[in-house]
Design an enzyme around this catalytic site. Sequence first.
Site, PDB file in Angstrom:
ATOM      1  N   ILE A 168      45.483  46.898  44.567  1.00 11.03           N
ATOM      2  CA  ILE A 168      44.638  48.100  44.565  1.00 11.03           C
ATOM      3  C   ILE A 168      45.070  48.988  43.397  1.00 11.03           C
ATOM      4  O   ILE A 168      46.247  49.207  43.158  1.00 11.03           O
ATOM      5  CB  ILE A 168      44.809  48.898  45.895  1.00 11.03           C
ATOM      6  CG1 ILE A 168      44.499  48.007  47.115  1.00 11.03           C
ATOM      7  CG2 ILE A 168      43.965  50.160  45.884  1.00 11.03           C
ATOM      8  CD1 ILE A 168      43.057  47.638  47.301  1.00 11.03           C
ATOM      9  N   THR A 216      39.265  31.459  36.685  1.00 13.63           N
ATOM     10  CA  THR A 216      38.108  30.796  36.065  1.00 13.63           C
ATOM     11  C   THR A 216      37.188  31.828  35.396  1.00 13.63           C
ATOM     12  O   THR A 216      36.557  31.539  34.388  1.00 13.63           O
ATOM     13  CB  THR A 216      37.302  29.927  37.067  1.00 13.63           C
ATOM     14  OG1 THR A 216      36.796  30.743  38.110  1.00 13.63           O
ATOM     15  CG2 THR A 216      38.152  28.811  37.634  1.00 13.63           C
ATOM     16  N   ASN A 217      37.143  33.035  35.954  1.00 17.22           N
ATOM     17  CA  ASN A 217      36.365  34.087  35.278  1.00 17.22           C
ATOM     18  C   ASN A 217      37.030  34.486  33.959  1.00 17.22           C
ATOM     19  O   ASN A 217      36.333  34.729  32.970  1.00 17.22           O
ATOM     20  CB  ASN A 217      36.180  35.304  36.188  1.00 17.22           C
ATOM     21  CG  ASN A 217      35.034  35.117  37.158  1.00 17.22           C
ATOM     22  OD1 ASN A 217      33.873  35.172  36.783  1.00 17.22           O
ATOM     23  ND2 ASN A 217      35.355  34.863  38.419  1.00 17.22           N
ATOM     24  N   HIS A 226      33.009  41.391  42.196  1.00 18.02           N
ATOM     25  CA  HIS A 226      33.185  41.195  43.643  1.00 18.02           C
ATOM     26  C   HIS A 226      32.175  40.144  44.112  1.00 18.02           C
ATOM     27  O   HIS A 226      31.009  40.202  43.729  1.00 18.02           O
ATOM     28  CB  HIS A 226      32.960  42.530  44.368  1.00 18.02           C
ATOM     29  CG  HIS A 226      33.168  42.426  45.840  1.00 18.02           C
ATOM     30  ND1 HIS A 226      34.421  42.480  46.408  1.00 18.02           N
ATOM     31  CD2 HIS A 226      32.297  42.238  46.860  1.00 18.02           C
ATOM     32  CE1 HIS A 226      34.307  42.326  47.710  1.00 18.02           C
ATOM     33  NE2 HIS A 226      33.027  42.186  48.013  1.00 18.02           N
TER      34      HIS A 226
HETATM   35  C1  GRF Z   1      35.930  35.675  42.189  1.00 20.30           C
HETATM   36  O1  GRF Z   1      35.129  35.126  43.177  1.00 20.30           O
HETATM   37  C2  GRF Z   1      35.767  37.183  42.140  1.00 20.30           C
HETATM   38  O2  GRF Z   1      34.520  37.621  42.570  1.00 20.30           O
HETATM   39  C3  GRF Z   1      36.813  37.667  43.094  1.00 20.30           C
HETATM   40  O3  GRF Z   1      37.892  36.772  42.937  1.00 20.30           O
HETATM   41  C4  GRF Z   1      37.407  35.513  42.497  1.00 20.30           C
HETATM   42  C5  GRF Z   1      38.215  35.127  41.300  1.00 20.30           C
HETATM   43  O4  GRF Z   1      38.079  33.798  40.922  1.00 20.30           O
HETATM   44  N1  GRF Z   1      37.132  39.054  42.819  1.00 20.30           N
HETATM   45  P1  GRF Z   1      38.763  33.266  39.601  1.00 20.30           P
HETATM   46  O5  GRF Z   1      40.259  33.561  39.685  1.00 20.30           O
HETATM   47  O6  GRF Z   1      38.146  33.943  38.426  1.00 20.30           O
HETATM   48  O7  GRF Z   1      38.507  31.788  39.603  1.00 20.30           O
END
Ligand code: GRF
Length: 189
Positions: free
Chosen positions: A86, A13-14, A103
């Site tokens: 990692i 989603t990001n 994060h």
């Molecule tokens: C987010 O909460 C980010 O902070 C963490 O993983 C999640 C990813 O969510 N690193 P998405 O795949 O972007 O929905």
Amino acid sequence: MKNIVILVSGGGTNLQRIIDSIDKGEIPNAKISLVVADRECYGLVRAENHHIPHLLIKRGKDFCENLEKILPKDTDLIVCAGFLSIITQEFVTKHKGKIINIHPSLLPKFGGKGMWGMNVHNAVINAKETESGATVHFVTAGIDEGEIILQGKVSVVETDTPETLAEKIHQVEYDIFPKAIAMILKEGI
Ligand code: GRF
């Protein structure tokens, strides 16, 4: 034009938010040149839907070595958007200051080994924190230890569950991640 490579492991989603932000001009003069996943995930489907070049490099000890081989030479920024592998010391050294991550906590709190996904939100609730949030930071060899670029806060209330907290934090992520990317690309890396 700045070229961004995005690394994903999950729903993406990001990634979607970054695609939309570029389309809307909120991240100006940028394009996603490649999306790389370390496992089958919906993030790859999103890339496909938007006709963005994408590929899967299986997770494992050779991931970074294999990524290095196919990384476009003109890459300006590598963005970990829900990426679970990692990154090796060697890769980080080679691309110093060019890799960022998001994060889901207010680092340096609730970061480090094992602190990913719901583990983070469970730990925050168990610790009876009254606030949490999200952090965009540079990636260094230490897990979740690189310089902080931008943070966004949410309050944690008694009725919150790890799931409701995760949802609130996602909303903050959608706000700060594109802003951080635009900022870094503008200020130069
Ligand atoms: C987010 O909460 C980010 O902070 C963490 O993983 C999640 C990813 O969510 N690193 P998405 O795949 O972007 O929905």
